[in-house]
Design a protein around this motif. Structure first.
Motif, PDB file in Angstrom:
ATOM      1  N   GLU A 110       0.818  -1.217   0.000  1.00  5.91           N
ATOM      2  CA  GLU A 110       0.000   0.000   0.000  1.00  5.91           C
ATOM      3  C   GLU A 110       0.850   1.265   0.000  1.00  5.91           C
ATOM      4  OE1 GLU A 110      -2.726  -0.156   3.238  1.00  5.91           O
ATOM      5  OE2 GLU A 110      -3.945  -1.748   2.349  1.00  5.91           O
ATOM      6  N   ILE A 111       2.099   1.164   0.459  1.00  3.92           N
ATOM      7  CA  ILE A 111       2.991   2.322   0.423  1.00  3.92           C
ATOM      8  C   ILE A 111       3.185   2.782  -1.030  1.00  3.92           C
ATOM      9  CG2 ILE A 111       5.377   3.080   0.847  1.00  3.92           C
ATOM     10  CD1 ILE A 111       5.367   1.271   3.328  1.00  3.92           C
ATOM     11  N   GLN A 112       3.039   1.848  -1.983  1.00  5.35           N
ATOM     12  CA  GLN A 112       3.149   2.185  -3.405  1.00  5.35           C
ATOM     13  C   GLN A 112       1.819   2.674  -3.982  1.00  5.35           C
ATOM     14  OE1 GLN A 112       5.386  -0.630  -5.827  1.00  5.35           O
ATOM     15  NE2 GLN A 112       6.393  -1.476  -4.006  1.00  5.35           N
ATOM     16  N   ASP A 123       6.975  -2.389  -7.477  1.00  5.52           N
ATOM     17  CA  ASP A 123       8.397  -2.081  -7.534  1.00  5.52           C
ATOM     18  C   ASP A 123       9.072  -2.990  -6.517  1.00  5.52           C
ATOM     19  OD1 ASP A 123      10.948  -0.921  -6.729  1.00  5.52           O
ATOM     20  OD2 ASP A 123      10.365   0.878  -7.825  1.00  5.52           O
ATOM     21  N   MET A 124       9.813  -3.997  -6.986  1.00  9.79           N
ATOM     22  CA  MET A 124      10.330  -5.039  -6.116  1.00  9.79           C
ATOM     23  C   MET A 124      11.371  -4.514  -5.125  1.00  9.79           C
ATOM     24  SD  MET A 124       8.527  -7.576  -6.775  1.00  9.79           S
ATOM     25  CE  MET A 124       9.422  -8.737  -5.742  1.00  9.79           C
ATOM     26  N   GLU A 125      12.202  -3.608  -5.565  1.00  8.53           N
ATOM     27  CA  GLU A 125      13.219  -3.057  -4.669  1.00  8.53           C
ATOM     28  C   GLU A 125      12.565  -2.280  -3.530  1.00  8.53           C
ATOM     29  OE1 GLU A 125      17.164  -0.115  -4.775  1.00  8.53           O
ATOM     30  OE2 GLU A 125      16.157  -0.703  -6.646  1.00  8.53           O
ATOM     31  N   GLU A 126      11.558  -1.494  -3.886  1.00  7.12           N
ATOM     32  CA  GLU A 126      10.847  -0.707  -2.877  1.00  7.12           C
ATOM     33  C   GLU A 126      10.073  -1.620  -1.929  1.00  7.12           C
ATOM     34  OE1 GLU A 126       7.401   2.774  -2.667  1.00  7.12           O
ATOM     35  OE2 GLU A 126       8.448   2.362  -4.559  1.00  7.12           O
ATOM     36  N   PHE A 127       9.433  -2.657  -2.489  1.00  3.47           N
ATOM     37  CA  PHE A 127       8.661  -3.580  -1.656  1.00  3.47           C
ATOM     38  C   PHE A 127       9.564  -4.296  -0.653  1.00  3.47           C
ATOM     39  CE2 PHE A 127       6.928  -7.880  -0.891  1.00  3.47           C
ATOM     40  CZ  PHE A 127       5.720  -7.547  -0.312  1.00  3.47           C
ATOM     41  N   SER A 128      10.721  -4.749  -1.114  1.00  5.04           N
ATOM     42  CA  SER A 128      11.664  -5.446  -0.241  1.00  5.04           C
ATOM     43  C   SER A 128      12.125  -4.542   0.901  1.00  5.04           C
ATOM     44  CB  SER A 128      12.866  -5.920  -1.054  1.00  5.04           C
ATOM     45  OG  SER A 128      13.772  -6.631  -0.250  1.00  5.04           O
ATOM     46  N   GLU A 129      12.346  -3.278   0.613  1.00 10.01           N
ATOM     47  CA  GLU A 129      12.783  -2.332   1.642  1.00 10.01           C
ATOM     48  C   GLU A 129      11.667  -2.017   2.628  1.00 10.01           C
ATOM     49  OE1 GLU A 129      14.175   1.079  -0.425  1.00 10.01           O
ATOM     50  OE2 GLU A 129      16.033   0.141  -1.137  1.00 10.01           O
ATOM     51  N   ASP A 130      10.413  -1.993   2.127  1.00 15.90           N
ATOM     52  CA  ASP A 130       9.289  -1.587   2.966  1.00 15.90           C
ATOM     53  C   ASP A 130       8.693  -2.720   3.790  1.00 15.90           C
ATOM     54  OD1 ASP A 130       9.394   1.051   2.120  1.00 15.90           O
ATOM     55  OD2 ASP A 130       8.029   0.711   0.433  1.00 15.90           O
ATOM     56  N   LEU A 131       9.013  -3.967   3.444  1.00 15.20           N
ATOM     57  CA  LEU A 131       8.344  -5.118   4.071  1.00 15.20           C
ATOM     58  C   LEU A 131       8.442  -5.092   5.588  1.00 15.20           C
ATOM     59  CD1 LEU A 131       6.780  -7.722   3.839  1.00 15.20           C
ATOM     60  CD2 LEU A 131       8.924  -8.924   3.345  1.00 15.20           C
ATOM     61  N   TYR A 132       9.614  -4.811   6.125  1.00 14.87           N
ATOM     62  CA  TYR A 132       9.786  -4.760   7.581  1.00 14.87           C
ATOM     63  C   TYR A 132      10.098  -3.344   8.060  1.00 14.87           C
ATOM     64  CZ  TYR A 132      10.064  -9.833   7.066  1.00 14.87           C
ATOM     65  OH  TYR A 132       9.785 -11.143   6.759  1.00 14.87           O
ATOM     66  N   SER A 133       9.679  -2.367   7.286  1.00 14.20           N
ATOM     67  CA  SER A 133      10.008  -0.974   7.604  1.00 14.20           C
ATOM     68  C   SER A 133       9.174  -0.453   8.772  1.00 14.20           C
ATOM     69  CB  SER A 133       9.778  -0.084   6.377  1.00 14.20           C
ATOM     70  OG  SER A 133       8.397  -0.005   6.087  1.00 14.20           O
ATOM     71  N   ALA A 134       9.635   0.632   9.354  1.00 12.24           N
ATOM     72  CA  ALA A 134       8.900   1.278  10.438  1.00 12.24           C
ATOM     73  C   ALA A 134       7.543   1.789   9.948  1.00 12.24           C
ATOM     74  CB  ALA A 134       9.729   2.440  11.000  1.00 12.24           C
ATOM     75  N   THR A 135       7.477   2.207   8.686  1.00 10.12           N
ATOM     76  CA  THR A 135       6.220   2.711   8.127  1.00 10.12           C
ATOM     77  C   THR A 135       5.173   1.616   8.062  1.00 10.12           C
ATOM     78  OG1 THR A 135       7.435   4.315   6.783  1.00 10.12           O
ATOM     79  CG2 THR A 135       5.169   3.857   6.141  1.00 10.12           C
ATOM     80  N   ALA A 136       5.554   0.430   7.579  1.00  4.96           N
ATOM     81  CA  ALA A 136       4.619  -0.696   7.500  1.00  4.96           C
ATOM     82  C   ALA A 136       4.187  -1.137   8.897  1.00  4.96           C
ATOM     83  CB  ALA A 136       5.249  -1.852   6.744  1.00  4.96           C
TER      84      ALA A 136
END
Length: 292
Positions: free
Chosen positions: A119-121, A160-173
């Motif tokens: 959803e961040i995307q 966007d796979m690079e963005e998804f990989s970074e966001d998966l365990y991010s503070a935002t998620a």
């Protein structure tokens, strides 16, 4: 925020020019809080009604999807009423997301994080990802809690796979999951799917509906919330629907286009003959995959 579980009444629900005045200035006055559990079959069965409502009346509402998963697989899709239970899962969630390692995060929360990362995307990307998750779980019977499966789903959803990989365990998620959990508690959501309709152009209370109902019920509640009876938009041609959603069931097509199952099957066989779709059979019915 206020909401009313029994508020299916309005003082004026007629289709008058006066009622349409505020729509000129508020083209999307309705906000729908949609509480879903990616593991819950009823949320999967709700999908065709959601698609149809969006096609016919999407110009009047925006959607705020809320992930409302329970912590343990055995408690999924069951009512969540106890304050002590909420305190327990909140503490465990805080521990897993803020203190534990990525590998220590339990399966339901990992899936929920993945949905929020998508959803961040954008909400469109998030919806596409959620549909793919349900497809993998209910049609393919895959373990959607595995990280490699989630990556495959993200790829098929064209994220966007690079963005998804970074966001998966991010503070935002993680923060998004905690906000969803808080909303689920504050609105006293006891089951999924649940929709809460709000009209931000009026002072009327929201309307909450839990569980699965015929399409006409959702349509009626939207009309009550709008306080008018809008004209539904025309639905897209069948092939455009398939192109947009990639995989669609025969029953879904029947519901969306108000066709008998026999006609939906006949129309899909025509497209199969033209090599536009592939047939997919499962215990949950017949589904069709669009061929690019």
């Amino acid at each position: 925020m206020n909401w009313d579980q029994t508020g299916l009444r309005s003082e004026n629900s007629t289709n008058t020019s006066e009622n349409y005045d505020y729509l000129k200035f508020n083209p999307k006055p309705i906000e729908m809080y949609v509480f879903i559990d990616p593991f819950c079959p009823e949320c999967w069965y709700f999908e065709p009604y959601f698609k149809k409502l969006s096609m016919e009346y999407g110009r009047f509402f925006t959607i705020r999807p809320i992930v409302s998963s329970s912590l343990n697989r055995e408690t999924l899709c069951k009512p969540i009423k106890s304050m002590d239970y909420w305190k327990k899962i909140t503490r465990q969630l805080d521990t897993e997301l803020n203190e534990g390692s990525e590998k220590a995060i339990s399966s339901p929360w990992r899936v929920s994080l993945a949905i929020k990362a998508a959803e961040i995307q954008g909400m469109k990307a998030g919806r596409a990802f959620l549909r793919k998750i349900q497809e993998y779980l209910f049609l393919r019977k895959d373990d959607i809690s595995k990280e490699d499966i989630l990556m495959n789903i993200a790829k098929e959803a064209k994220l966007d796979m690079e963005e998804f990989s970074e966001d998966l365990y991010s503070a935002t998620a993680k923060k998004a999951i905690q906000c969803d959990l808080q909303l689920t508690h504050e609105m006293e959501i006891e089951d999924t799917p649940t929709i809460v309709f709000f009209n931000h152009s009026t002072d009327a209370q929201g309307i909450k509906i839990s569980g699965l109902y015929p399409y006409e019920v959702y349509e009626f509640i939207l009309q009550e919330t709008l306080q008018t009876i809008p004209i539904p938009s025309e639905k897209p041609p069948l092939e455009e629907l398939l192109k947009k959603y990639d995989v669609v069931g025969t029953k879904e097509i029947s519901i969306i286009y108000d066709w008998p199952i026999s006609k939906a099957e006949k129309e899909m066989k025509k497209l199969q003959f033209k090599q536009k779709v592939n047939r997919m059979s499962s215990k949950r019915g017949t589904f069709w995959k669009y061929l690019d």
